[in-house]
Design a protein around this motif. Structure first.
Motif, PDB file in Angstrom:
ATOM      1  N   GLN A   1      39.169  40.354  36.481  1.00 23.66           N
ATOM      2  CA  GLN A   1      40.495  39.935  37.110  1.00 23.66           C
ATOM      3  C   GLN A   1      40.788  38.525  37.134  1.00 23.66           C
ATOM      4  N   ALA A   2      39.540  37.865  37.451  1.00 18.99           N
ATOM      5  CA  ALA A   2      39.599  36.253  37.490  1.00 18.99           C
ATOM      6  C   ALA A   2      39.865  35.981  36.072  1.00 18.99           C
ATOM      7  N   ASP A   3      39.438  36.475  35.286  1.00 17.16           N
ATOM      8  CA  ASP A   3      39.662  35.916  33.785  1.00 17.16           C
ATOM      9  C   ASP A   3      41.019  35.915  33.521  1.00 17.16           C
ATOM     10  N   ILE A   4      41.703  37.090  33.666  1.00 20.13           N
ATOM     11  CA  ILE A   4      43.374  37.233  33.496  1.00 20.13           C
ATOM     12  C   ILE A   4      44.009  36.316  34.322  1.00 20.13           C
ATOM     13  N   SER A   5      43.955  36.256  35.563  1.00 23.63           N
ATOM     14  CA  SER A   5      44.572  35.555  36.564  1.00 23.63           C
ATOM     15  C   SER A   5      44.539  33.977  35.952  1.00 23.63           C
ATOM     16  N   THR A   6      43.440  33.562  35.581  1.00 22.70           N
ATOM     17  CA  THR A   6      43.144  32.314  35.043  1.00 22.70           C
ATOM     18  C   THR A   6      43.881  32.186  33.960  1.00 22.70           C
ATOM     19  N   ALA A   7      43.695  32.823  32.953  1.00 28.11           N
ATOM     20  CA  ALA A   7      44.767  32.529  31.466  1.00 28.11           C
ATOM     21  C   ALA A   7      45.901  32.632  31.805  1.00 28.11           C
TER      22      ALA A   7
END
Length: 329
Positions: free
Chosen positions: A188-194
């Motif tokens: 979820q951190a990957d998606i939010s960051t992207a």
């Protein structure tokens, strides 16, 4: 309110502020220019707190009376401009809250600091009124203009202020913050960051947004089954997207990232660079069924759909054309 040490990214701006304090070369007026949620207010408040700190360092100590007042937004010499009209900062707002107030010396601090958030909402008369104070400020006054668009200010204001443009924060720093400080799971951190594209506030908002997660699930489920949808069922798919009409650009961005993942996997066969890592099975499957040309056509169609909606073309027609292109490719 946070101190400089708690801010993610913006190292150059923090260094600029700390050097100005350390060398006693604080300007009377600054413009902090950057997108919504990018950290302008945090930077302005950390600077204001450091300027007023009783320990007189280059960072607020968070312990003295002045810092505690700043943290609780009760500091008599850190003034936030308020405006009653939601879309306008009027000449009266500027005159009453800044121009007529600057003559009064600070109560208990070296500076009197004015923080003007959403400064792009100042109308022409308000800007002209503010210019009078910016041109001849008392020695103790510091004005911080926070804006998403500094280019709409009068050239005379721009020429008298130090302009600091906020740059995107590093993805790794944002990802690390979300995981360590907010306990967001890695995928979820990957998606939010992207999706945040270097904007820390937006990343935090997305990571904790139920609406965004719901929108993401809707878009992913639709892309997974699009190949099996018959043309006569398209109306149902259009209806599904129209539920998110107000956030359709976010919906499109999720689709863009999905197809970029498909393209990335097709080209490299490496899952480490994927944003939607938890969907790797479906991404592999789609990559094996798609041609490079087909994926590029879909990416172009998504850009075209955004442009058409911005030009007020009928929503349902735009979405149906987009889905047909995605299905064909």
């Amino acid at each position: 309110m946070a101190g400089f040490r708690d801010i993610i990214g913006h190292e150059q701006i923090i260094e600029h502020f700390q050097n100005a304090i350390g060398m006693d070369k604080v300007s009377h007026s600054y413009i902090l220019n950057g997108p919504r949620l990018s950290g302008k207010k945090m930077l302005a408040e950390a600077f204001a707190m450091a300027l007023q700190c009783e320990k007189q360092g280059t960072e607020g100590c968070m312990e003295c009376r002045s810092c505690k007042q700043a943290v609780s937004h009760n500091h008599p010499d850190i003034i936030y401009l308020v405006h009653e009209k939601p879309n306008t900062i009027s000449v009266d707002d500027i005159r009453r809250q800044i121009n007529q107030d600057v003559a009064v010396k600070p109560y208990a601090s070296p500076y009197k600091i004015y923080i003007v958030d959403e400064a792009e909402k100042m109308n022409l008369q308000a800007q002209n009124a503010l210019l009078k104070t910016i041109e001849e400020p008392p020695a103790y006054v510091v004005i911080l203009l926070l804006t998403t668009n500094a280019d709409i200010f009068l050239p005379t204001i721009l020429s008298r202020c130090i302009r600091l443009n906020l740059k995107p924060a590093a993805n790794e720093k944002i990802r690390s913050y979300l995981m360590k400080n907010l306990q967001i799971p890695d995928y979820q951190a990957d998606i939010s960051t992207a999706f945040a594209q270097g904007n820390v506030g937006k990343a935090i908002q997305l990571a904790s947004s139920e609406h965004f997660n719901e929108l993401k699930e809707s878009a992913i489920q639709l892309m997974k089954r699009l190949k099996d949808i018959d043309v006569y069922e398209m109306g149902e798919a259009v209806k599904q997207i129209s539920e998110y009409k107000m956030s359709v650009n976010d919906y499109f961005d999720i689709m863009l990232v999905w197809y970029r993942d498909v393209l990335m996997y097709k080209a490299t066969m490496d899952i480490n660079g994927l944003i939607f890592k938890e969907q790797v099975y479906d991404i592999k499957k789609q990559a094996s069924h798609s041609s490079y040309h087909g994926i590029q056509e879909i990416l172009k169609a998504l850009d075209k759909a955004k442009t058409r909606l911005n030009a007020n073309v009928n929503f349902d027609i735009v979405i149906e054309l987009l889905l047909l292109t995605m299905k064909e490719n």
